[in-house]
Design a protein around this motif. Structure first.
Motif, PDB file in Angstrom:
ATOM      1  N   ARG A 109       1.824  27.827  -1.396  1.00 55.97           N
ATOM      2  CA  ARG A 109       1.513  29.459  -1.078  1.00 55.97           C
ATOM      3  C   ARG A 109       0.104  29.651   0.161  1.00 55.97           C
ATOM      4  N   LYS A 110      -0.206  28.263  -0.135  1.00 51.98           N
ATOM      5  CA  LYS A 110      -1.155  28.529   1.026  1.00 51.98           C
ATOM      6  C   LYS A 110      -0.124  28.324   2.859  1.00 51.98           C
ATOM      7  N   GLU A 111       0.744  27.864   2.722  1.00 49.68           N
ATOM      8  CA  GLU A 111       1.941  28.854   3.690  1.00 49.68           C
ATOM      9  C   GLU A 111       2.279  29.703   3.886  1.00 49.68           C
ATOM     10  N   LEU A 112       2.328  30.437   3.074  1.00 50.98           N
ATOM     11  CA  LEU A 112       2.753  31.976   2.782  1.00 50.98           C
ATOM     12  C   LEU A 112       1.464  33.387   3.191  1.00 50.98           C
ATOM     13  N   LYS A 113       0.065  32.018   3.056  1.00 51.19           N
ATOM     14  CA  LYS A 113      -0.505  33.084   3.439  1.00 51.19           C
ATOM     15  C   LYS A 113      -1.377  32.922   4.474  1.00 51.19           C
ATOM     16  N   ARG A 114      -0.480  32.264   5.258  1.00 51.98           N
ATOM     17  CA  ARG A 114      -0.237  31.945   7.534  1.00 51.98           C
ATOM     18  C   ARG A 114       0.563  32.809   7.528  1.00 51.98           C
ATOM     19  N   ASN A 115       1.557  33.192   6.908  1.00 54.61           N
ATOM     20  CA  ASN A 115       3.162  32.792   7.259  1.00 54.61           C
ATOM     21  C   ASN A 115       2.492  35.020   7.316  1.00 54.61           C
ATOM     22  N   LYS A 116       2.567  35.632   8.695  1.00 49.81           N
ATOM     23  CA  LYS A 116       2.048  36.821   9.237  1.00 49.81           C
ATOM     24  C   LYS A 116       2.786  37.966  10.172  1.00 49.81           C
ATOM     25  N   ALA A 117       3.093  38.189  10.055  1.00 54.60           N
ATOM     26  CA  ALA A 117       4.254  39.069  10.362  1.00 54.60           C
ATOM     27  C   ALA A 117       3.644  39.488  12.115  1.00 54.60           C
ATOM     28  N   ASN A 118       2.298  40.051  12.732  1.00 52.93           N
ATOM     29  CA  ASN A 118       1.529  39.624  14.079  1.00 52.93           C
ATOM     30  C   ASN A 118       1.546  38.348  14.373  1.00 52.93           C
ATOM     31  N   LYS A 119       2.008  36.987  13.586  1.00 53.40           N
ATOM     32  CA  LYS A 119       2.207  35.471  14.195  1.00 53.40           C
ATOM     33  C   LYS A 119       3.709  35.498  14.291  1.00 53.40           C
ATOM     34  N   SER A 120       4.703  36.064  13.430  1.00 51.22           N
ATOM     35  CA  SER A 120       5.882  35.979  13.680  1.00 51.22           C
ATOM     36  C   SER A 120       6.589  35.788  15.008  1.00 51.22           C
ATOM     37  N   PRO A 121       7.560  34.984  15.483  1.00 51.83           N
ATOM     38  CA  PRO A 121       8.782  35.671  16.513  1.00 51.83           C
ATOM     39  C   PRO A 121       9.422  36.037  16.348  1.00 51.83           C
ATOM     40  N   SER A 122       9.367  36.474  15.532  1.00 54.06           N
ATOM     41  CA  SER A 122      10.712  38.087  15.330  1.00 54.06           C
ATOM     42  C   SER A 122      10.017  39.259  16.327  1.00 54.06           C
ATOM     43  N   ASP A 123      11.149  39.870  16.928  1.00 52.98           N
ATOM     44  CA  ASP A 123      10.908  41.195  16.886  1.00 52.98           C
ATOM     45  C   ASP A 123      12.177  42.496  16.717  1.00 52.98           C
ATOM     46  N   LEU A 124      12.145  42.172  14.950  1.00 51.22           N
ATOM     47  CA  LEU A 124      12.454  42.993  14.591  1.00 51.22           C
ATOM     48  C   LEU A 124      11.598  44.091  14.152  1.00 51.22           C
ATOM     49  N   LYS A 125      11.579  45.186  14.027  1.00 51.47           N
ATOM     50  CA  LYS A 125      11.174  46.337  13.312  1.00 51.47           C
ATOM     51  C   LYS A 125      12.091  47.569  13.188  1.00 51.47           C
ATOM     52  N   ILE A 151      11.893  43.717  -1.416  1.00 50.86           N
ATOM     53  CA  ILE A 151      11.613  44.182   0.444  1.00 50.86           C
ATOM     54  C   ILE A 151      10.485  43.157   0.941  1.00 50.86           C
ATOM     55  N   TYR A 152       9.255  43.209   0.395  1.00 47.33           N
ATOM     56  CA  TYR A 152       7.522  42.488   0.520  1.00 47.33           C
ATOM     57  C   TYR A 152       8.351  40.796   0.726  1.00 47.33           C
ATOM     58  N   THR A 153       8.495  40.266  -0.613  1.00 45.66           N
ATOM     59  CA  THR A 153       9.137  39.038  -0.904  1.00 45.66           C
ATOM     60  C   THR A 153      10.024  38.490   0.159  1.00 45.66           C
ATOM     61  N   VAL A 154      10.887  39.254   1.195  1.00 47.00           N
ATOM     62  CA  VAL A 154      11.741  38.400   0.978  1.00 47.00           C
ATOM     63  C   VAL A 154      11.360  38.194   2.641  1.00 47.00           C
ATOM     64  N   ASN A 155      10.572  39.372   3.291  1.00 50.59           N
ATOM     65  CA  ASN A 155       9.598  39.238   4.680  1.00 50.59           C
ATOM     66  C   ASN A 155       9.082  38.439   4.194  1.00 50.59           C
ATOM     67  N   ARG A 156       7.853  37.614   2.957  1.00 43.29           N
ATOM     68  CA  ARG A 156       6.800  37.514   3.104  1.00 43.29           C
ATOM     69  C   ARG A 156       7.943  35.782   2.798  1.00 43.29           C
ATOM     70  N   ARG A 157       8.426  35.622   2.115  1.00 44.30           N
ATOM     71  CA  ARG A 157       9.101  34.217   2.188  1.00 44.30           C
ATOM     72  C   ARG A 157      10.009  33.781   3.631  1.00 44.30           C
ATOM     73  N   SER A 158      10.140  34.293   4.458  1.00 46.90           N
ATOM     74  CA  SER A 158      11.022  33.854   5.844  1.00 46.90           C
ATOM     75  C   SER A 158      10.199  33.937   6.570  1.00 46.90           C
ATOM     76  N   ARG A 159      11.199  32.329   7.265  1.00 42.83           N
ATOM     77  CA  ARG A 159      10.374  31.717   8.546  1.00 42.83           C
ATOM     78  C   ARG A 159      10.261  33.159   9.508  1.00 42.83           C
ATOM     79  N   MET A 160      10.544  33.946   9.931  1.00 42.89           N
ATOM     80  CA  MET A 160      10.626  34.650  10.952  1.00 42.89           C
ATOM     81  C   MET A 160      10.517  36.168  10.210  1.00 42.89           C
ATOM     82  N   PRO A 161       8.795  36.870   9.903  1.00 48.25           N
ATOM     83  CA  PRO A 161       9.129  38.271   9.216  1.00 48.25           C
ATOM     84  C   PRO A 161       9.230  39.545   9.716  1.00 48.25           C
TER      85      PRO A 161
END
Length: 346
Positions: A109-125, A151-161
């Protein structure tokens, strides 16, 4: 008016007392007998009649089906909290067992809290177009919102949301009302847009994904925003997303499903599956891997045979291809309690 007259017979004699009695009887008979309606003013009698009608009118009765629905809803509300508590306890036990056995269960859960889209290296929009509120029945609206949860859940758990937008939501509309039932939904790592996507992005940025398009999406373009129609209609409104995109002069594209796999069923996928394929592709997987790991086994997808090597086709049920996806399925088999952000509920 009834008049009583008494005439004395010829030759008879009448006393003074008898004459007075006759005169008094004639005076009484000359008085007009009032009608019953005149005793009560007309406006008062009308008001009494209206009041009598309103009080005697029976209240509207519900059908057996409506009563059954109300009863079922009341029972669900009573059991909802109890069921949620049992699911949380089951999840805790599952995590404890996995910790003892050393089985990985995905990010904490702590990792999920830090796993934000604005900090993701992904270019997908990606933007989900929810401007179909009036075209779905209540049952399909609930299914649509359930796909948004996934959709929200799988994106939240992705290493590159991905950078995710939910657009076209009608305030206090049916989709909005169902979303409100999920406590803390407004704090999800999602961009909530209560207007059309066309008002937030330019036509040059937009690519509307639809299976009816003739253009094939070959790779993810970081300068584009990919629109997925949030419509659950069981193919009742065929070609609707494509027609809407064309009316707005938008670019369209379809996923290269038939170019990489053979399927037993039609190539129309749900909103959730389209998003997950794009997400897996952005994580570095090939089109074939992303497709076979995402679409349901019931569709019977098989990898196309290579013309050069002659390698036999493999289905998305084969262990060789699905070995890594099985681990993802374990981590992505999210219990209901995880559909609500833990950083909000805790």
């Amino acid at each position: 008016m009834t008049c009583f007259t008494m005439t004395a017979k010829k030759g008879s004699k009448m006393t003074t007392a008898e004459n007075k009695q006759i005169l008094s009887m004639e005076e009484e008979s000359s008085l007009e007998i009032p009608k019953q309606e005149d005793e009560i003013p007309s406006h008062i009698s009308d008001a009494i009649k209206v009041e009598d009608n309103t009080t005697t009118e029976d209240p509207p009765t519900l059908s057996k089906r409506q009563l059954k629905k109300l009863k079922k809803k009341a029972q669900w509300e009573e059991k909802k909290k109890e069921k949620r508590q049992k699911e949380r306890e089951k999840c805790k036990l599952k995590r404890l067992t996995a910790k003892i056995e050393g089985t990985p269960l995905g990010p904490s859960r702590k990792e999920l809290k830090r796993n934000k889209a604005n900090k993701s290296p992904s270019d997908l929009k990606v933007a989900i177009d929810l401007d179909y509120d009036d075209l779905m029945i209540d049952k399909d609206v609930a299914k649509c919102v359930k796909q948004l949860l996934r959709i929200y859940t799988v994106n939240r758990r992705s290493r590159m949301p991905a950078n995710l937008h939910f657009t076209g939501i009608k305030l206090d509309g049916r989709i909005h009302e169902v979303l409100k039932k999920n406590d803390g939904y407004e704090h999800w790592d999602v961009q909530w847009v209560y207007q059309s996507y066309s008002e937030n992005f330019t036509n040059d940025e937009i690519v509307y994904l639809t299976s009816d398009s003739d253009e094939i999406l070959k790779e993810i373009d970081p300068t584009k925003i990919y629109i997925i129609g949030g419509l659950v209609d069981h193919n009742h409104h065929k070609g609707l997303c494509y027609d809407r995109a064309k009316k707005l002069s938008l670019k369209t594209a379809r996923l290269p499903l038939t170019e990489h796999v053979d399927m037993k069923t039609r190539t129309v996928l749900s909103t959730y599956h389209v998003f997950e394929i794009l997400l897996r592709l952005s994580e570095g997987k090939s089109w074939a891997e992303a497709i076979l790991e995402t679409i349901p086994v019931r569709k019977g997808a098989k990898l196309k045979e290579s013309k050069e090597t002659g390698v036999p086709a493999m289905s998305n049920g084969d262990i060789d291809i699905k070995e890594e996806s099985l681990q993802n399925d374990v981590s992505n088999s999210t219990p209901i309690e995880d559909l609500i952000p833990q950083d909000i509920t805790e």
